[in-house]
Structure formats: structure tokens, C-alpha cells
Design a protein around this motif. Structure first.
Motif, short mmCIF file in Angstrom:
data_model
loop_
_atom_site.label_atom_id
_atom_site.label_comp_id
_atom_site.label_asym_id
_atom_site.label_seq_id
_atom_site.Cartn_x
_atom_site.Cartn_y
_atom_site.Cartn_z
N PRO B 4 7.29 36.32 6.28
CA PRO B 4 5.74 36.60 5.64
C PRO B 4 5.66 38.04 5.41
O PRO B 4 4.85 38.56 6.45
CB PRO B 4 4.76 35.98 6.56
N CYS B 5 6.12 38.64 4.32
CA CYS B 5 5.64 39.88 4.12
C CYS B 5 4.19 40.13 3.94
O CYS B 5 3.73 39.54 2.96
CB CYS B 5 6.59 40.58 3.11
N PRO B 6 3.49 41.11 4.72
CA PRO B 6 2.03 41.18 4.30
C PRO B 6 1.88 41.64 3.12
O PRO B 6 0.76 41.36 2.45
CB PRO B 6 1.91 42.50 5.56
N ILE B 7 2.47 42.26 2.17
CA ILE B 7 2.34 42.81 0.95
C ILE B 7 2.76 41.71 -0.32
O ILE B 7 2.20 41.39 -0.91
CB ILE B 7 3.09 44.10 0.62
N CYS B 8 4.11 41.23 0.02
CA CYS B 8 4.62 40.08 -1.13
C CYS B 8 4.47 38.61 -0.61
O CYS B 8 4.70 37.91 -1.51
CB CYS B 8 6.05 40.44 -1.09
N GLY B 9 4.02 38.44 0.43
CA GLY B 9 3.92 36.94 0.89
C GLY B 9 5.29 36.48 1.52
O GLY B 9 6.09 37.16 1.99
N PHE B 56 13.55 45.31 6.76
CA PHE B 56 13.26 46.27 5.47
C PHE B 56 13.12 45.34 4.54
O PHE B 56 14.32 44.50 4.10
CB PHE B 56 14.37 47.19 5.46
N HIS B 57 12.04 45.23 3.77
CA HIS B 57 12.08 44.61 2.50
C HIS B 57 12.52 45.34 1.13
O HIS B 57 11.94 45.65 0.21
CB HIS B 57 10.57 44.07 2.25
N GLY B 58 14.04 45.45 1.21
CA GLY B 58 14.71 46.25 0.14
C GLY B 58 14.43 45.45 -1.37
O GLY B 58 14.48 46.32 -2.17
N GLY B 60 12.11 43.88 -2.29
CA GLY B 60 10.89 43.37 -2.35
C GLY B 60 10.19 44.76 -2.52
O GLY B 60 10.39 45.58 -3.44
N CYS B 61 9.15 44.89 -1.72
CA CYS B 61 8.19 46.19 -1.73
C CYS B 61 8.78 47.19 -1.18
O CYS B 61 8.20 48.41 -1.20
CB CYS B 61 6.77 45.61 -1.18
N GLY B 62 9.87 47.30 -0.59
CA GLY B 62 10.41 48.41 0.22
C GLY B 62 9.58 48.74 1.37
O GLY B 62 9.94 49.91 1.98
ZN LIG Z 1 7.43 43.01 0.85
#
Ligand SMILES: [Zn+2]
Ligand SMILES: Cc1cc2nc3c(=O)[nH]c(=O)nc-3n(C[C@H](O)[C@H](O)[C@H](O)COP(=O)(O)OP(=O)(O)OC[C@H]3O[C@@H](n4cnc5c(N)ncnc54)[C@H](O)[C@@H]3O)c2cc1C
Lengths: 417, 90
Positions: B4-9, B56-58, B60-62
Motif C-alpha cells: 500500500p504505497c501512501p502515494i499510489c495506493g 523502492f517504488h521504482g 511507480g512514484c519513485g
Molecule cells: Zn508509489
């Protein structure tokens, strides 16, 4: 009970009623000279060589589950000595030589099959690296042959040689490498140790390590306390937990490695083939199943089962290398808990606690090490000095930076191997 | 596994790279000495059960995330942005 062709014939003709259990099921005694924690391949072979080579048989192997339930029964059975760096080279060479005499030594059919391990290369740079590795292997006294593309084609004509991304340039063939029956290796060592007086105690989990004034005194277990003059920690993926019982923090992270097997097929893959660029390797078991695997799932895990992304990646690599495999049906997949060290190489050493010895960090490669690791750890325990073949497998190499064995050249850090 | 990425969901774990235990956020002082640096770089708690590690959300949002999850069940409890976390052990 000795095994022989005659014995098999006789038993076959008399209803197989004469076979007996291969080892006893003793209750733990209150006292041993040596306690080995972990009844995997390494723990059992250590006990075997303690009894056989050093005459030390007042030894117990404590296994929390059953013999063969850990990684020794979960691996893809590849045996080889094709390492590059000092430390690993002499150790795996030593182990392969023990493999070559193992069946006679144990009087047990471990189905050792030196069918050859072929590593494929796909670029000039990789071929140069293989030439260097082949020279290192030959210098070590082992065998290595560089094959060109046609040489590879003669051996394994079913590969896709002209894949756009990874055309096959050639290969490194290590003919003395191959496979062995993993369960039989555990059973053979268990039987050999037991028959020399070692107690193999299953369903006995070690829950504590007793230390007084810096000296190990014994262990606490789910079946009571057991005193011991020396204790060896040989628990593969569980090394960190058991070491914590002795107040140690290890340079180990446990990761999941998956493997896969297809339905049984007629003989089609004669060797072990590795496709490093795709993180894929394969062989065919004597039962006919295609046994294959890839890389770690690459996150810390104790689940002994993996997730789908790596399963998918491995299947894709298989299709890339040998499109014919698409016709085979996968029967099952599983995982094992790997004790990953920062440089991807193992540790056989003493610890800061007197009488406490450590064997861990086998990463994905500890099956081929079963004879060598047991042989060298038994030597270390019995003589209190390292066996020459394992003296570089030191625990302090991370702290000092001396003698790191980073075979892949990616850096001696966690998560890079 | 989904993270669950806080930025991307909630995103598939294949979008992420893994960097090991979040204690790497607790970088010792440059002069902390050999023991502290050896421990930081090499030695690990390696817990069987709840853990906190860096992803690391490579794809996605980085962003770098600290993910709370269980190493035995693969259950993921939650994730926060690493920049909001002070110290990996916290
Ligand atoms: Zn993300
Ligand atoms: C999918 C897969 C493929 C692999 N392929 C290969 C390969 O092709 N070639 C190769 O060389 N290597 C391979 N390996 C690696 C190899 O299997 C391992 O490195 C090796 O088996 C580890 O040593 P072991 O046999 O002693 O471990 P294990 O069999 O895991 O033994 C450790 C034992 O310790 C016991 N234990 C743990 N905690 C306690 C406790 N507290 N008290 C008592 N007992 C305890 C466990 O129950 C276990 O039985 C592979 C591994 C996996 C998972």
C-alpha cells in the motif's frame, strides 16, 4: 545391514520382509560430548565424519522436525565445483571429491550422477569471464571445458540458439558436476552416523543454549535439557534465531528460493543446463520430472513458499531458453528458506563462545557442500583448528574486509546475491 | 503481495525493489567505530515474524517506503514514506 545387489535380489524374492529401519529412534541422553543442532544434510554429515574420521561417537543430532524436512529435501540437487575465488574453489573441490566416493563410503545409493553442468554464455564479455573461471577451475585441479556455439549445439540441440536478446555464444562445461538424490544423501548420512553410535533425535527443537563464563554447557530442548562439551549450530535458514539463543547477531538474512517440477517425461535433458542471464537452470530427475528453478524472490521470508512474480519469471525464462518446455505440465512448486550471507559465500567457524561452532551462509549452494561442510566442520570441532579446505570460510571476513568471497562481483552487501 | 504505497495506493509487489531491513535508516555516525559500522552493514535481526523493511517504488512514484509485514505469512500490514520515518527501529 549392508546393501548389495545380492541383498536386493534376495529381498525381492522373499517379499521384502527383511528390511529394517535405517536408523534408531533413541530418547535423548542427558549428556553428550557433542551436540549438533539441525538434522539437515550438513548436521548429519558433520556427525558422520565426527564418528568416522575422529572416533567421536558420543554425539547427538537434534532435529526439530524430521530428517529431510529442511532444505536438504527441498533443493534441486545440483552438485558442482565450478567456483572462481580462493576459499570457495578449494572448499567445493574438496566436497566434490568426497561426493565421488560417497556411495562406497556410505554403502548407500545416493544416485550421484556426473552428467555434466553446462553454463551458457550470451556475449563476448561473458565468454571471457567463463574462460577466466575455467582457468581457475583447472588451476584448482578440477575439470572445465569451454564450448563454442556448435559444441553447445551438439550437446543440447533443443535450445533456442538465436534468441534475439540472448543468442547462445558458447558454454562452460564441467563434466564432473551433476546431480544426486537429495533425500538419499540425508538418509545415507543418517544411517552411517547412527550405525557408528551417533544418536539422531527427531522432533527435538532446541529452545536455548546454555553458556557459563563464555563456555558452552549444553542446550535446552523441547525434550528437556541436554548437557554438552561442544555444540555446533547447523540450522541453515534458521541460523539467526538459534544464534540469538547464544546472544549472537549474524550477518545472515533469510530469503525464499523456489523450485518447480513437471510431470514425468521420457529422457530429454541429459545434463544440467544453466541460463544465468535469465536466472534459470534445469535438469531432469531419474524419475523423469524436469526440475528447474531461478533466483530468490528477493525479500526476507520464512514462508517456505514463494509468490507468483518469481514463478512467472522462471517460466518465462524457461520458454525463452527452450521453447519445447511449453508442452510440459508443471506438477508442483515449493520453496526453502535460504541463509543468505552478504557476499553470497558460506561460514564454517568458531564463535566468541568457547565450544560453540557455526555453520551457515550457504545461500542457494549448500547441497553440493553437504559432504565437504560436514567433513570440515567435524575437523574443526574435533581438532579445534580449521580444515585447510575451509579455513577461509571465516565469520570475521565481513568485519575485517579480508577474504570476502563475492563470486558475482556485485559487492559484499545484503540483497545483492 | 501488494504494497500500500501512501502515494499510489495498493500496488503489485513487482513494481518495487527491495532493500532489506529498515534499520539501514539508522546510519551510525562516521566516527562511530568499526564495531558499529560492521553491525550496521552486515549483522541482521532477521526476524521470523513481523518486520519493517525498505521498498523502492521504482515502477511507480519513485518513493522509498518502510513496509510493515510478516516474514512468515507474507501479510503486509502497512507502509509509510521513508522520509517521514526517523530511524528504522522506531
Ligand atoms: Zn508509489
Ligand atoms: C529450492 C532450492 C533449491 C536449491 N538448489 C540447490 C542446488 O541445486 N544445489 C545446491 O548445492 N544447493 C541447493 N540449495 C541449497 C541447499 O539446499 C541448502 O544450502 C542446504 O540444504 C542447507 O543445509 P542443510 O541441508 O543442512 O539444511 P536443512 O536441511 O534446512 O537443515 C537445517 C535443519 O535444522 C533444523 N532446525 C532449525 N532450527 C532448529 C532448532 N531450533 N532445533 C533443532 N533443529 C532445528 C531444521 O528443521 C532443518 O531440518 C537449494 C535450496 C532450495 C530451497
Amino acid at each position: 545391514m549392508r546393501f548389495s545387489g545380492l541383498r536386493v535380489l534376495k529381498e525381492g524374492l522373499t517379499g521384502n520382509r527383511g528390511w529394517r529401519p535405517h536408523w534408531r529412534d533413541p530418547a535423548p541422553k542427558s549428556d553428550y560430548d557433542i551436540v549438533i543442532i539441525g538434522g539437515g544434510g550438513h548436521g548429519l554429515s558433520t556427525a558422520y565424519y565426527l564418528a568416522k574420521e575422529h572416533g567421536l561417537a558420543n554425539v547427538a543430532v537434534l532435529e526439530k522436525g524430521y530428517i529431510g524436512g529442511g532444505n536438504v529435501g527441498r533443493n534441486t540437487t545440483i552438485v558442482r565445483a565450478n567456483y572462481n575465488l580462493p576459499g570457495n574453489s578449494e572448499f567445493y573441490s574438496h566436497s566434490l571429491k568426497l561426493w565421488e566416493g560417497l556411495e562406497q563410503d556410505l554403502n548407500y545409493n545416493v544416485m550421484m550422477s556426473q552428467r555434466g553442468v553446462l553454463n551458457l554464455c550470451h556475449s563476448d564479455g561473458q565468454r571471457d569471464a567463463f574462460a577466466r573461471r575455467a582457468n581457475a577451475m583447472i588451476n584448482q585441479g578440477d575439470d572445465a571445458e569451454l564450448l563454442d556455439r556448435e559444441g553447445v549445439r551438439r550437446l543440447v540441440p533443443y535450445l533456442d540458439f538465436d534468441n534475439v536478446r540472448f543468442p547462445i555464444y558458447g558454454g562452460l562445461l564441467h563434466r564432473r558436476g551433476g546431480t544426486a538424490r537429495h533425500d538419499a544423501v540425508a538418509w545415507g548420512y543418517a544411517r552411517g552416523a547412527d550405525s557408528r553410535g551417533v544418536d539422531i533425535i527427531q522432533n527435538c527443537e532446541v529452545t536455548g543454549i546454555d553458556i557459563e563464563n563464555g563456555q558452552v554447557r549444553g542446550v535446552q530442548t523441547s525434550r528437556g535439557a541436554i548437557r554438552a562439551k561442544k555444540v555446533a549450530l547447523v540450522v541453515a535458514g534458521r541460523s539467526s534465531q538459534v544464534a540469538a539463543m547464544a546472544g549472537m547477531r549474524l550477518p545472515i538474512e533469510s530469503h525464499i528460493l523456489q523450485a518447480f517440477v513437471t510431470e514425468g517425461l521420457k529422457p530429454v535433458i541429459d545434463n544440467v543446463v544453466t541460463f544465468g542471464m535469465g536466472h534459470f537452470y534445469i535438469s531432469q530427475s531419474d524419475k523423469g520430472g524436469l526440475v528447474f528453478g531461478g533466483d530468490l524472490d528477493f525479500y526476507a521470508s520464512y514462508a517456505a513458499r514463494g509468490n507468483l512474480p518469481m514463478a512467472e519469471h522462471v517460466m518465462e525464462a524457461a520458454m525463452t531458453l527452450m521453447p519445447m518446455i511449453g508442452k510440459a505440465r508443471v506438477l508442483r512448486s515449493w520453496g526453502g528458506i535460504m541463509d543468505m550471507s552478504p557476499d553470497g559465500s558460506p561460514i564454517i567457524d568458531r564463535t566468541d563462545v568457547a565450544g560453540l561452532y557455526l555453520n551457515c551462509g550457504w545461500c542457494y549452494g549448500g547441497f553440493k557442500a553437504v559432504p565437504g561442510a560436514g567433513h570440515c566442520l567435524a575437523h574443526l570441532i574435533a581438532q579445534d583448528r580449521p580444515h585447510p579446505a575451509a579455513e577461509k570460510l571465516r565469520l570475521d571476513r565481513f568485519r575485517t574486509g579480508h577474504g570476502l568471497m563475492d563470486e558475482e562481483g556485485t559487492g559484499a552487501q545484503h540483497n545483492l546475491h | 503481495m501488494r504494497i500500500p504505497c501512501p502515494i499510489c495506493g495498493n500496488r503489485d509487489s513487482r513494481e518495487f525493489d527491495y532493500m532489506g531491513h529498515a534499520l539501514t535508516l539508522d546510519r551510525p555516525a562516521p566516527d562511530a567505530g568499526l564495531g558499529a559500522w560492521d553491525d550496521y552493514l552486515h549483522n541482521r535481526e532477521n526476524p521470523a515474524g513481523p518486520t519493517r523493511d525498505l521498498w523502492f517504488h521504482g515502477l511507480g512514484c519513485g518513493a522509498w517506503l518502510v513496509v510493515s509485514r510478516d516474514t512468515v505469512t507474507h501479510e503486509v500490514f502497512g507502509a509509510e514514506l521513508a522520509r517521514d520515518v526517523t530511524g528504522g527501529r522506531a
